[in-house]
Scaffold this active site. Structure first.
Site, PDB file in Angstrom:
ATOM      1  N   TYR A  78      65.987   8.246  62.059  1.00  0.00           N
ATOM      2  CA  TYR A  78      67.392   8.213  61.654  1.00  0.00           C
ATOM      3  C   TYR A  78      68.339   7.737  62.750  1.00  0.00           C
ATOM      4  CZ  TYR A  78      66.909  10.040  56.958  1.00  0.00           C
ATOM      5  OH  TYR A  78      66.610  10.174  55.624  1.00  0.00           O
ATOM      6  N   ARG A 106      71.505   6.961  54.040  1.00  0.00           N
ATOM      7  CA  ARG A 106      70.368   7.764  53.575  1.00  0.00           C
ATOM      8  C   ARG A 106      69.539   7.047  52.524  1.00  0.00           C
ATOM      9  NH1 ARG A 106      70.951  12.410  50.631  1.00  0.00           N
ATOM     10  NH2 ARG A 106      68.906  13.081  51.342  1.00  0.00           N
ATOM     11  N   GLY A 114      59.303  13.031  53.755  1.00  0.00           N
ATOM     12  CA  GLY A 114      59.972  12.515  52.573  1.00  0.00           C
ATOM     13  C   GLY A 114      59.949  11.005  52.464  1.00  0.00           C
ATOM     14  N   HIS A 158      55.840  17.920  54.006  1.00  0.00           N
ATOM     15  CA  HIS A 158      55.847  19.173  54.764  1.00  0.00           C
ATOM     16  C   HIS A 158      56.757  20.209  54.116  1.00  0.00           C
ATOM     17  CE1 HIS A 158      59.911  18.451  56.308  1.00  0.00           C
ATOM     18  NE2 HIS A 158      59.547  17.191  56.471  1.00  0.00           N
ATOM     19  N   GLU A 169      58.178  10.545  59.797  1.00  0.00           N
ATOM     20  CA  GLU A 169      59.375  10.374  58.983  1.00  0.00           C
ATOM     21  C   GLU A 169      60.123   9.104  59.399  1.00  0.00           C
ATOM     22  OE1 GLU A 169      61.099  10.318  56.488  1.00  0.00           O
ATOM     23  OE2 GLU A 169      61.822  12.377  56.199  1.00  0.00           O
ATOM     24  N   GLU A 194      59.612  23.313  54.123  1.00  0.00           N
ATOM     25  CA  GLU A 194      60.976  23.319  54.664  1.00  0.00           C
ATOM     26  C   GLU A 194      60.960  23.499  56.181  1.00  0.00           C
ATOM     27  OE1 GLU A 194      64.864  25.639  53.244  1.00  0.00           O
ATOM     28  OE2 GLU A 194      63.572  26.865  54.538  1.00  0.00           O
ATOM     29  N   SER A 195      61.686  22.630  56.884  1.00  0.00           N
ATOM     30  CA  SER A 195      61.803  22.736  58.342  1.00  0.00           C
ATOM     31  C   SER A 195      63.149  23.366  58.705  1.00  0.00           C
ATOM     32  CB  SER A 195      61.694  21.356  58.991  1.00  0.00           C
ATOM     33  OG  SER A 195      62.896  20.611  58.790  1.00  0.00           O
ATOM     34  N   ARG A 213      55.962  19.717  61.919  1.00  0.00           N
ATOM     35  CA  ARG A 213      56.180  20.257  60.580  1.00  0.00           C
ATOM     36  C   ARG A 213      55.143  19.765  59.585  1.00  0.00           C
ATOM     37  NH1 ARG A 213      60.131  16.553  62.022  1.00  0.00           N
ATOM     38  NH2 ARG A 213      60.801  14.956  60.524  1.00  0.00           N
ATOM     39  N   THR A 217      66.814  14.662  60.524  1.00  0.00           N
ATOM     40  CA  THR A 217      65.728  15.077  61.417  1.00  0.00           C
ATOM     41  C   THR A 217      64.955  13.889  61.968  1.00  0.00           C
ATOM     42  OG1 THR A 217      65.515  17.081  60.064  1.00  0.00           O
ATOM     43  CG2 THR A 217      63.779  16.637  61.664  1.00  0.00           C
ATOM     44  N   TRP A 259      65.523  22.111  60.432  1.00  0.00           N
ATOM     45  CA  TRP A 259      66.646  21.185  60.227  1.00  0.00           C
ATOM     46  C   TRP A 259      66.834  20.825  58.758  1.00  0.00           C
ATOM     47  CZ3 TRP A 259      67.476  17.123  64.683  1.00  0.00           C
ATOM     48  CH2 TRP A 259      67.884  17.811  65.835  1.00  0.00           C
TER      49      TRP A 259
END
Length: 248
Positions: free
Chosen positions: A90, A114, A183, A9, A87, A11-12, A60, A21, A14
């Site tokens: 997290y 990460r 990502g 996607h 995604e 750029e969002s 997004r 995100t 966040w």
């Protein structure tokens, strides 16, 4: 030979604010919208047409796909949205500023959260606003399999069944496929397609809004792959992704 296009996607909000995100549903920035339009124009100029599109259930990615397809004049394309392309979740890091988190816990700890392969972030509790079980879009998903926090390994284990059961058969049936996702869900697919080791994938950074084109043989093994667009700009975007977990 088959062709497959992957696109993260644009750029969002966040992304811009450098926040974790995950499954939180944020919109594209103006830059993200422009990236999606550029992606669609690049694909159109390269002569791509598609039969089937896949994306996550997050705005997004959905919006990036819709904008790109509209630029191509293919807004009518069948689109399947599925939570398995979301995604990485997290966990309790969701919403936190990455640089502030690095300053508080140390860059090495944030790098582990990460970029380690099999160490998940701290999990969200079931009463957290970030637990997906409270979101109606997951009403038909067993709460026991909804993530509370995922490592890349867990993300891969979530994504690959959807690839094998749904996307792969479409490609092998001759459908021209585009996947707009995120990502880490795309890192999962790239790791699988490229046969990357658990260590190699840790250095893989996927830029926002840039089409990644695969040529695949009859067994869906890569013959070639390339990003569409300016190589220097794409490298700069990859480097920026890698630096997101550093303290200011």
């Amino acid at each position: 030979m088959y062709k497959l296009v992957l696109i993260r996607h644009g750029e969002s909000q966040w992304n811009l604010e450098n926040r974790f995100t995950g499954w939180h549903d944020v919109d594209l920035t103006d830059t993200g919208v422009a990236q999606a339009k550029t992606a669609g124009q690049l694909l159109k100029d390269a002569g791509f047409t598609f039969d089937q599109a896949y994306t996550s259930v997050l705005l997004r990615a959905i919006k990036t796909l819709n904008i790109a397809l509209e630029e191509m004049g293919q807004h009518y394309l069948p689109v399947e949205r599925h939570w398995r392309l979301n995604e990485r979740h997290y966990g309790a890091l969701t919403g936190l500023d990455k640089a502030e988190t690095a300053a508080k816990h140390g860059e090495e700890q944030v790098k582990i959260w990460r970029r380690s392969f099999d160490i998940p972030p701290p999990a969200v509790e079931d009463d957290s606003e970030h637990f997906p079980g409270h979101d109606p879009r997951y009403n038909n998903v067993d709460a026991d399999i909804l993530p509370r926090g995922e490592s890349l390994k867990l993300t891969i284990e979530r994504v690959l069944p959807y690839w094998h059961d749904v996307i792969r058969p479409d490609i092998q049936a001759g459908k021209r496929v585009i996947i707009a996702a995120h990502g880490n869900s795309l890192r999962a697919l790239v790791k699988y397609l490229d046969g990357m080791s658990d260590e190699e994938v840790l250095g893989l950074n996927i830029p926002t809004g840039v089409p990644l084109v695969y040529e695949l043989d009859e067994n869906l093994k890569p013959i070639s792959k390339e990003y569409l667009g300016d190589a220097d700009a794409i490298k700069a975007m990859m480097d920026a992704v890698a630096k997101q977990g550093q303290a200011k």
